[in-house]
Design a protein around this motif. Sequence first.
Motif, PDB file in Angstrom:
ATOM      1  N   ALA A 183       6.872   1.276   6.629  1.00 50.38           N
ATOM      2  CA  ALA A 183       6.889   1.671   5.218  1.00 50.38           C
ATOM      3  C   ALA A 183       8.309   2.025   4.817  1.00 50.38           C
ATOM      4  O   ALA A 183       9.052   2.631   5.586  1.00 50.38           O
ATOM      5  CB  ALA A 183       5.958   2.852   4.968  1.00 50.38           C
ATOM      6  N   GLU A 201       1.874   4.496   1.271  1.00 51.14           N
ATOM      7  CA  GLU A 201       1.642   5.201   2.530  1.00 51.14           C
ATOM      8  C   GLU A 201       1.668   6.719   2.326  1.00 51.14           C
ATOM      9  O   GLU A 201       0.802   7.430   2.829  1.00 51.14           O
ATOM     10  CB  GLU A 201       2.726   4.814   3.534  1.00 51.14           C
ATOM     11  N   GLN A 202       2.656   7.230   1.607  1.00 51.25           N
ATOM     12  CA  GLN A 202       2.785   8.676   1.451  1.00 51.25           C
ATOM     13  C   GLN A 202       3.432   8.984   0.098  1.00 51.25           C
ATOM     14  O   GLN A 202       4.378   8.313  -0.333  1.00 51.25           O
ATOM     15  CB  GLN A 202       3.642   9.264   2.586  1.00 51.25           C
ATOM     16  N   GLU A 240      -1.928   7.907  -3.208  1.00 43.59           N
ATOM     17  CA  GLU A 240      -1.744   7.682  -1.773  1.00 43.59           C
ATOM     18  C   GLU A 240      -2.899   6.853  -1.207  1.00 43.59           C
ATOM     19  O   GLU A 240      -4.077   7.148  -1.430  1.00 43.59           O
ATOM     20  CB  GLU A 240      -1.661   9.022  -1.043  1.00 43.59           C
ATOM     21  N   TYR A 297       4.019   0.307   2.143  1.00 44.04           N
ATOM     22  CA  TYR A 297       3.932  -0.653   3.255  1.00 44.04           C
ATOM     23  C   TYR A 297       3.612  -2.018   2.666  1.00 44.04           C
ATOM     24  O   TYR A 297       2.639  -2.205   1.937  1.00 44.04           O
ATOM     25  CB  TYR A 297       2.849  -0.255   4.249  1.00 44.04           C
ATOM     26  N   TRP A 316       0.840  -1.184   0.000  1.00 45.71           N
ATOM     27  CA  TRP A 316       0.000   0.000   0.000  1.00 45.71           C
ATOM     28  C   TRP A 316       0.886   1.250   0.000  1.00 45.71           C
ATOM     29  O   TRP A 316       1.918   1.289   0.671  1.00 45.71           O
ATOM     30  CB  TRP A 316      -0.898   0.012   1.222  1.00 45.71           C
TER      31      TRP A 316
END
Length: 469
Positions: free
Chosen positions: A235, A148-149, A253, A169, A146
Amino acid sequence: MNTKSILLSLAVIAIFTLGGYWLGTQTTNNSASTTQTAEEMQDTSKSDTKKQGEREILYWQAPMNPSEIYDQPGKSSMGMDLVPVYADGANSSEGMITINPVVVQNMNVRTAPVQKKDLSTVLRAVGKVEYDEQKLFNVNPKISGWVEQLYVDYTGKMVQRGQPLFSIYSPELVTTQQEYLLALKTQNKVASSSFETIRAGGNSLLEATRKRLEYWDIPDSEIKQLEQSGEVKKAVTLKSPAKGMVLHKNAVEGEYIKAGTPAYKIADLSSVWIQTSVYDYEVPWIEEGQPAQMELSYQPGKTYEGTVAYIYPSLDQKTRTVQVRLEFSNPNLELKPGMFANVRIQTRPKKNVSVIPNEAIIRTGERNIVFVAKGEGAFEPREVTLGMEGGERNNEIEILEGVKPGEEIVTSAQFLFDSESRLQEAIQKMLQQKYDTSDMEMENPDMSGGEMNHDEMPADTTDHSNMNM
């Protein structure tokens, strides 16, 4: 008969006798005068013939129609006096023509010498700025997880090499970090062991775990930070592999991204390609490595320097052009992909070739003709073999065969010369055919109708006995 009648008869006879004598005298004088006049005219004709005989007359020509020719003097079909064509002034059967120098000057005939020089050309074309395909980079995560940022969150943003792009992540990545820390502790414990196999086992376990992280494109800085802190990160941040502009961004994101999915596409714009097309007849002039120049329409006067990087091996069937790739440096990012530019390619010169002006060539489709000035109004047609065109505006052309350096070539009014040359050549062929026909008739005369039979001629049966003499 009385005396008076006799005297009257004698007077009449005398008058007739004197009249006959006088008439005979006048007739003799007139005949002599006529004979003398005829002899004088014959002498004059012989004198004129003798004067003309000094120059051999080939044929007589109509002044308004050069193709109308005769064997004898007289009138043309338009009623004009025929003009003699002399042997010393006639043109040869090879197309050689002779024109009065005054007429040549009035026609403003220009000539140019055949030069021996280096021939080059400048090819001009329109090009389009494109990305350098050798400097395109894709950022694809090799592990699923995923986002994260996002640190680079829009297309078109300029990034530097090593700049963070996004963090991901992945549970599998967290597990691998834990394994790496455990392998690192194990290595530290067995480092002081006296058994070599134990020390080698600890080292190999740590190395295998590290390789797994590197294969996932985990940066070395993240691995070092993991070693120093000893803490597993949820992450991991992925960084830009090059400096350039973000062309595509697929990372969002909070979105799950699979391994192998393109997250970013980055283009390095420090150098760009210019794709241009040249015609097939211009391809022999182009070679890889030749210098090239480029100008933009909105930056007049500013020139960019580049080189010919590649010549594509295929030909466009519709436009009959070959694509050429040029490479230009772009340090200030002034050249942006999608722009159109005016391109000039400076070709390397062809050494020591025979060159004439391009305007001197008469192209008939089957052959190429030039006229060589021989002096004193004489011009000779020559068939030439053409090479490559060159010069500043392709105004010069290479001559492989036909003329020699130093000869004068006609560069204006050569189409009039060509018409005259063709006309004279046709006349010479007509005359030659006529002479050949006459020779054949003289060699094989037809006597079938010329034999006379004196036996069958009728006798003269006219009766002359009753004629009063």
